[in-house]
Design a protein around this motif. Structure first.
Motif, mmCIF file in Angstrom:
data_model
loop_
_atom_site.group_PDB
_atom_site.id
_atom_site.type_symbol
_atom_site.label_atom_id
_atom_site.label_comp_id
_atom_site.label_asym_id
_atom_site.label_seq_id
_atom_site.Cartn_x
_atom_site.Cartn_y
_atom_site.Cartn_z
ATOM 1 N N GLN A 1 0.809 -1.220 0.000
ATOM 2 C CA GLN A 1 0.000 0.000 0.000
ATOM 3 C C GLN A 1 0.846 1.275 0.000
ATOM 4 O O GLN A 1 0.350 2.342 -0.369
ATOM 5 N N PHE A 2 2.096 1.163 0.390
ATOM 6 C CA PHE A 2 2.971 2.339 0.396
ATOM 7 C C PHE A 2 3.568 2.612 -0.981
ATOM 8 O O PHE A 2 4.260 3.604 -1.174
ATOM 9 N N LEU A 3 3.317 1.709 -1.919
ATOM 10 C CA LEU A 3 3.792 1.890 -3.284
ATOM 11 C C LEU A 3 2.733 2.583 -4.126
ATOM 12 O O LEU A 3 1.532 2.416 -3.911
ATOM 13 N N ARG B 1 9.814 4.669 4.358
ATOM 14 C CA ARG B 1 8.441 4.729 4.899
ATOM 15 C C ARG B 1 8.088 3.464 5.673
ATOM 16 O O ARG B 1 7.399 3.522 6.697
ATOM 17 N N ILE B 2 8.552 2.298 5.177
ATOM 18 C CA ILE B 2 8.178 1.049 5.850
ATOM 19 C C ILE B 2 9.176 0.653 6.940
ATOM 20 O O ILE B 2 8.909 -0.291 7.688
ATOM 21 N N VAL C 1 -1.691 -0.122 10.083
ATOM 22 C CA VAL C 1 -2.159 0.908 11.021
ATOM 23 C C VAL C 1 -1.530 2.246 10.655
ATOM 24 O O VAL C 1 -2.198 3.293 10.643
ATOM 25 N N ASP C 2 -0.232 2.218 10.351
ATOM 26 C CA ASP C 2 0.482 3.436 9.930
ATOM 27 C C ASP C 2 -0.150 4.023 8.675
ATOM 28 O O ASP C 2 -0.406 5.230 8.591
ATOM 29 N N TYR C 3 -0.407 3.177 7.674
ATOM 30 C CA TYR C 3 -0.996 3.655 6.422
ATOM 31 C C TYR C 3 -2.384 4.237 6.653
ATOM 32 O O TYR C 3 -2.734 5.289 6.091
ATOM 33 N N TRP C 4 -3.161 3.573 7.475
ATOM 34 C CA TRP C 4 -4.526 4.022 7.758
ATOM 35 C C TRP C 4 -4.522 5.390 8.461
ATOM 36 O O TRP C 4 -5.238 6.306 8.060
#
Length: 862
Positions: free
Chosen positions: A484-486, A499-500, A551-554
């Motif tokens: 999801q970070f891509l 980021r990850i 959780v971070d992405y959300w």
């Protein structure tokens, strides 16, 4: 012809049910042909819609009649007789309905007409209505045929739920059916004890709705291949695919909850073939959903999306064959017995494989070659045999032809995906789901392989499945943490890793902090344990990584937007399921190590003192951190409930009740004994208990206090030892009033006394003096009793040549205390698994609703 005039048989119900069965099949067939013709002439649409509605009405009629018969105990019909009885609680009537093959096929058919009706309305006058509903109607033809119960030449087509008991091959020769008034004297066989659980009233319909939902993306994929429109269908099918993922996933998890609560293998997942055959379609459907998202946002992955959408439904058909053909035998506790429909099930599977492969082949010459080749193999198979090998050749050829067609003729994306792109990682995740599904399918199919080729491969056990699937689970967790970070098309690699890194670093620290102590506590006694610790630690760390990253992405990327966070929430739930399963199974604690004086293993080879404990009624034994007492049992109908008190020491070091568990054993006279566990739920653990052995008889407390059990004879010398249930008895000495010469001289009374010393568990000593008396050459034994121990002794024989005596010992019935053998486990943090189930379902539902919303917005704009 049967000339007996039977009394009180309600034949109208069967006649009406059979009429609905025939109407259902004919209407489905008419609907299929009408929809197919409507692709060439739209005038057939009205007839097609009417026929599908008529088919739906007939299916509802079948269901209504069958439920009416079950409610009213129409035992003249074999389905009612086999799956219900008068004593059964009516809350299990739903379980009776779908316990048998006919009922479960009917349940599947019902969900198909529901989904088909909704889809027909949604697609009305849309370009997709005709091809999609053609596929739906063809599936309904096959399902309707499963209820026909007729013979074509020597081949059985379907199994009819309205067959009379006296017409069924298994029952027609039973003596009681010769009585014209047999209905006044019979009761049904009843429901399988394992299905008398509330989960079994909701798990099957949910699971079959999930199975039915795989038909929607399949129908769209087939329709797209038919129309050569490879992309536009996915916009409509994507919400339906998410719906299938949601419902089928919930159904599978409900099955795990049922197994945990109702079955006694001590867990929630055992890689049972039937469990696997529902899991694999879900894995493929998840993969299909993700490739649809790739196509929606970037285009491409067309062939893979079609292949996965088709594969999900085909694997449902294959699972149907596995569970209903009888091929699994004893390999599964869930499988149905063979009702003679194996050939029909095989035809069902092969027909849709043929249609799928035929349409995946876009080149006309390849299509013709495939048809000719298939017909030739069929001809040689019928003419010369070798059906197994020819079938393998056909399936192999189908796979080869499909992929040749893909590489030569199927539309492909112009550019390859970048390594650091979301679509590449999503495709990789879908590929991992597909590969894990294929591995599980292979292991599950071992009984099929054995039957086809005459081999005797043993089905793999749980550790084998774990060894193969854990690496895939680790890779999947890494993908769902990172993807999801891509961004689509291309992402800056440095920014991505940065980021990850926070989530990954936190997961590694926390994971190692939990895993390293296990190394020092347990060490490595074998290479298998070393592998398990390393692989499980990696699974734990990557699971945490997936949770922290999503959780971070959300929270930070989506800013906590619930509508957009469905995928993140579902990913968190999926990771928690794996973490909960890992912790609760790998750290499962066996509490029930036997501490009783009597060895559990003395009951047989199936009992192990390392995991089973023997509890005598009234006694208290140490079991792990608890003291446990079996206080007694009670009987309610065919159910026996066992009260087991778990005690703990209080501040004054005195035992006090912590909680009570009441596992039960159902003693079904027709289906045997079925234990059901009892569980004490805590936030951080479950204490799980089930009875593995018990004497299901009248409670011994109802016996008369002074009654004795049958006497047992003992032969021994002075100094030998006898054993009772509550004491050790030593033959101390023998006393006599005369010696041998005095007795022979006077021929008078001879009195020999056996001096017996009894020692109880508290080291208290008691004496018994039974006598062996000879008077006038007649033996007159004189018994003696130790009242406090409930023991009676009779000294009745002397063997001078061997130097032995014979004594019988009887015990009061009250001495023979009731006892049970039970197993008890602690499942730590199993609530993490159940929490993950809930979170994944919520996330999938949010994602489904968001897809529906965006789809409607686009439709309005267009």
């Amino acid at each position: 012809m049967n000339s007996i005039n039977y009394i009180s048989e309600r034949l109208w119900a069967g006649n009406m049910g059979n009429a609905f069965v025939v109407l259902s099949f004919v209407a489905a067939l008419l609907s299929f042909f009408s929809y197919y013709l409507a692709s060439k002439n739209t005038d057939f649409k009205k007839l097609a819609r009417f026929s599908f509605n008529l088919h739906s009405f007939a299916v509802l009629g079948i269901i209504g009649i069958l439920f009416f018969m079950l409610f009213n105990h129409y035992f003249e019909y074999q389905y009612v007789y086999q799956h219900s009885n008068k004593a059964m609680d009516m809350k299990y009537i739903l379980s009776c309905f779908w316990e048998g093959q006919e009922g479960s096929f009917l349940l599947w058919t019902f969900w198909n007409i529901v989904l088909g009706g909704i889809l027909k309305r949604q697609l009305k006058n849309n370009e997709w209505e005709v091809p999609v509903m053609t596929v739906f109607s063809l599936v309904q033809v096959f399902l309707a045929s499963m209820l026909l119960g007729i013979y074509f030449i020597d081949y059985k087509i379907g199994s009819n739920p309205f067959l009379l008991l006296r017409e069924h091959s298994l029952f027609q020769n039973l003596p009681f059916l010769k009585n014209p008034n047999y209905l006044s004297k019979i009761d049904g066989r009843g429901l399988n004890p394992l299905l008398m659980n509330y989960w079994m009233t909701i798990h099957p319909p949910t699971l079959f709705l999930g199975f039915a939902s795989t038909l929607v993306p399949f129908a769209f994929a087939i329709a797209a291949l038919w129309n050569r429109s490879y992309a536009s269908w996915q916009k409509i099918a994507l919400p339906w695919t998410y719906f299938g993922i949601l419902i089928l996933g919930i159904g599978i998890l409900m099955g795990g909850a049922w197994a945990y609560e109702a079955l006694s293998f001590g867990g929630f997942w055992a890689w049972d073939p039937v469990e696997n055959s529902s899991l694999v379609p879900w894995l493929i459907l998840v993969a299909a959903g993700h490739t649809m998202i790739i196509n929606k946002n970037k285009g491409g992955s067309l062939f893979t999306t079609h292949l996965l959408a088709i594969g999900g439904f085909l694997l449902v058909l294959y699972s149907t064959f596995l569970t209903r053909s009888g091929v699994l035998g004893n390999a599964s506790v869930h499988a149905f017995t063979d009702l003679g429909m194996t050939g029909q099930l095989v035809l069902y599977v092969l027909t849709f494989i043929f249609i799928s492969v035929f349409l995946l082949i876009t080149n006309q010459l390849f299509r013709v070659s495939y048809i000719v080749g298939s017909l030739l193999l069929l001809f040689f198979g019928l003419l010369y045999g070798y059906k197994t090998y020819l079938l393998m050749v056909w399936i192999g050829a189908s796979v080869v032809v499909t992929f040749i067609s893909y590489y030569k003729f199927f539309p492909k994306e112009k550019e390859e995906e970048e390594l650091y792109s979301r679509e590449f990682w999503m495709f990789l995740g879908s590929l991992l789901f597909l590969l894990s599904g294929l591995i599980i399918t292979y292991f599950t199919s071992i009984p099929v392989i054995n039957k086809l080729f005459g081999t005797e491969y043993a089905p793999p056990k749980v550790p084998v499945y774990n060894m193969w699937i854990v690496p895939f689970a680790i890779l999947i967790l890494i993908v769902i943490a990172s993807a999801q970070f891509l961004k689509y098309k291309k992402t800056n690699a440095k920014q991505f890793y940065k980021r990850i890194s926070y989530s990954f670093g936190l997961a590694v620290l926390f994971g190692l902090a939990c895993s390293i102590p296990l190394y020092f506590l347990n060490g490595f006694s074998s290479s298998d344990q070393k592998w398990n610790l390393i692989s499980y630690s990696m699974l734990f760390i990557t699971g945490l990584f997936a949770v922290f990253a999503n959780v971070d992405y959300w929270l930070n990327i989506l800013k906590g937007n619930i509508k957009k966070s469905g995928a993140s929430i579902a990913h968190i739930g999926f990771a928690l399921i794996l973490i909960g399963a890992l912790i609760s199974t790998s750290k499962k604690v066996v509490l029930s190590k036997n501490t009783a004086a009597k060895k559990v293993s003395s009951l047989g080879s199936d009992f192990d003192d390392k995991k089973s404990i023997l509890l005598t009624q009234g006694d208290t034994l140490t079991m792990g951190p608890y003291l446990v007492t079996y206080t007694g049992k009670k009987q309610e109908g065919i159910n026996f409930y066992f009260n087991i008190d778990y005690l703990k020491l209080n501040k004054d070091h005195k035992p006090e009740l912590d909680f009570t568990l009441i596992p039960r054993v159902q003693d079904n006279p027709l289906m045997g004994k079925a234990p059901e566990p009892a569980t004490k739920h805590y936030l951080s653990r479950d204490v799980y208990t089930h009875v593995t052995y018990a004497v299901l008889s009248v409670d011994t407390t109802t016996k008369k206090k002074n009654a004795y059990a049958s006497a047992k004879n003992y032969i021994g010398h002075v100094g030998d030892t006898l054993f009772s249930s509550n004491a050790i008895i030593v033959i101390d000495s023998l006393r006599t009033n005369l010696n041998k010469e005095q007795y022979q001289k006077n021929d008078s009374l001879l009195e020999v006394t056996a001096v017996l010393r009894a020692i109880d568990a508290q080291s208290n000593e008691f004496k018994a003096l039974p006598k062996y008396i000879i008077k006038n050459n007649v033996v007159i034994p004189q018994e003696d009793v130790i009242d406090k121990l409930g023991l009676k002794f009779v000294f009745w024989k002397i063997n001078p040549e061997e130097g032995t005596i014979e004594i019988t010992m009887s015990e009061k019935l009250a001495n023979n205390k009731d006892f049970i053998v039970m197993e008890a486990y602690v499942f730590p943090y199993i609530n993490v698994l159940w929490l993950g189930c809930l979170i994944m379902a919520i996330g999938t539902f949010i994602a489904m609703m968001e897809r529906l919303r965006t789809s409607k917005l686009k439709s309005i704009k267009e």
